[in-house]
Motif scaffolding. Sequence first.
Motif, PDB file in Angstrom:
ATOM      1  N   ARG A 150       0.835  -1.191   0.000  1.00 19.17           N
ATOM      2  CA  ARG A 150       0.000   0.000   0.000  1.00 19.17           C
ATOM      3  C   ARG A 150       0.878   1.253   0.000  1.00 19.17           C
ATOM      4  O   ARG A 150       2.015   1.239   0.485  1.00 19.17           O
ATOM      5  N   VAL A 151       0.326   2.348  -0.480  1.00 18.75           N
ATOM      6  CA  VAL A 151       0.985   3.649  -0.385  1.00 18.75           C
ATOM      7  C   VAL A 151       0.980   4.122   1.062  1.00 18.75           C
ATOM      8  O   VAL A 151       1.973   4.634   1.570  1.00 18.75           O
ATOM      9  N   TRP A 152      -0.143   3.953   1.728  1.00 14.92           N
ATOM     10  CA  TRP A 152      -0.318   4.402   3.109  1.00 14.92           C
ATOM     11  C   TRP A 152      -0.360   3.195   4.032  1.00 14.92           C
ATOM     12  O   TRP A 152      -1.072   2.218   3.775  1.00 14.92           O
ATOM     13  N   ALA A 153       0.357   3.259   5.133  1.00  7.15           N
ATOM     14  CA  ALA A 153       0.370   2.170   6.102  1.00  7.15           C
ATOM     15  C   ALA A 153      -1.024   1.888   6.639  1.00  7.15           C
ATOM     16  O   ALA A 153      -1.381   0.736   6.911  1.00  7.15           O
ATOM     17  N   ALA A 154      -1.836   2.930   6.783  1.00  6.48           N
ATOM     18  CA  ALA A 154      -3.177   2.757   7.335  1.00  6.48           C
ATOM     19  C   ALA A 154      -4.061   1.887   6.447  1.00  6.48           C
ATOM     20  O   ALA A 154      -5.074   1.349   6.926  1.00  6.48           O
ATOM     21  N   ASP A 155      -3.698   1.722   5.174  1.00 10.32           N
ATOM     22  CA  ASP A 155      -4.515   0.923   4.257  1.00 10.32           C
ATOM     23  C   ASP A 155      -4.103  -0.543   4.210  1.00 10.32           C
ATOM     24  O   ASP A 155      -4.762  -1.350   3.543  1.00 10.32           O
ATOM     25  N   LEU A 156      -3.013  -0.908   4.876  1.00 10.14           N
ATOM     26  CA  LEU A 156      -2.576  -2.304   4.904  1.00 10.14           C
ATOM     27  C   LEU A 156      -3.503  -3.150   5.774  1.00 10.14           C
ATOM     28  O   LEU A 156      -3.988  -2.681   6.808  1.00 10.14           O
ATOM     29  N   PRO A 157      -3.729  -4.429   5.402  1.00 10.90           N
ATOM     30  CA  PRO A 157      -4.387  -5.349   6.325  1.00 10.90           C
ATOM     31  C   PRO A 157      -3.509  -5.555   7.566  1.00 10.90           C
ATOM     32  O   PRO A 157      -2.316  -5.244   7.562  1.00 10.90           O
TER      33      PRO A 157
END
Length: 449
Positions: A201-208
């Motif tokens: 992901r570009v953003w860590a917050a979007d990772l599972p």
Amino acid sequence: MSAVHMQTLAESLVEAARRAGADAADALAASGQSTSIAVRGGTLEQADRAEGVEIGLRVLIGGRQACVSASDHSPSAIARMAERAVAMAREAPVDDMLGLADPDQLARHRDAGDLQIADDRPDPAPDALQDLALRAEAAARDMPGISQVESAHAAFNRQFLWLAASNGFSGGYGRSGHSLSCVAITGEGLAMERDHAGETRVWAADLPTPEDIGRLAAERTLARAGSRKPPTGAFPILYDRRVAASLIGHLLSAVNGAAVARGASWLRKDLGRPVLPDGFDLIEDPHRPRYPSSRPFDAEGLPTRARRIVEGGVLQGWTLDLATGRKLGMASTASAARGISSAPSPATSNVILTPGTVTQDDLIARMGTGLVVTSMLGASINGTTGDYSRGAAGFWVNNGRIAYPVNECTIAGNLRDMLMTLVAANDALPWRGTEVPSLLVEGMTVAGA
């Protein structure tokens, strides 16, 4: 390094090239840093960190071009690069289609902030990455039936790019990337099977979560226990969403202007003709927020835009940079991409295939007997004829239900015929550069037992 410094480097390269005798020039400056952590058996196995600045220069003289690159960006090194590039270009073959964009073609909007392709949170520390990897490993290891976890891996990278050219273009932007993966093993000796799960992901917050990654790797691995070869014959093939993008990737390669201009594409005569079943659109959208290949302008400074590569199953156009567009008598689609040491060439970003309305299970039931492909290795693809052959593994289907896992088989067909029989599921995953659901293909050849 700061954006101002990267801009100065790129613009200095262009100025040096003009002083050395180039008719025109463009330059790319890239700074980057990355951290990678791998764990095994609950302990750190490998840690890597890299950072640096690289510069690349392309010069054009009378229809000739040359590219050079370096990691030394001192003023004296830049001067030597420019002189070397000009000397190389004078010996290169002539291509009258080469040239920079006209100033009125250049992107006005050069800020990537609205695309959100750089995580604005602090970079993760190595111990934070290690914790993520350890959690993924633990989740996989704790699943009954997993004999070992081969590796768990967490990584982060950030880079900043600046493009400058003698036609007046100057612009740049930053990117970030977070990734997490895990490989699990079940069984021993000749009965050993493995599979993996991973996300970027570009953003860590979007990772599972790491636990989701680890459990998925384990579940996929356990499902492969007892794999055997499938029968040989002509059967329908269901490309799982994990690998379906590769099938559409062959279509994208065939509509790449570089291949078409060389006459090396099996679709070179099919502009305006059906290449997918009616109802399928294939859209490129370089402006999807938080997607890894989004970009405000291409590698020649042209403004990127959404476009339909295929509409209603009919091929609408090629993927073009300036040079291939001129060779084919068409305008660039603002699709130029380049590396530090290479000239621009056409490439797509953020491609989406029309999803279907049924589930993967519905397509499996429709198959009756056939093969669900979840992984592939090796390839024999004839770009001129579309003949296709790949090694595959997955699951055999009998009476519309998954019967057993399979490995060590080959699937073969012709891409033109394969793509015209596609039926899509509704299970495409987000955040991919090529967003494609599971795809059913009729009547391919399976070579197994």
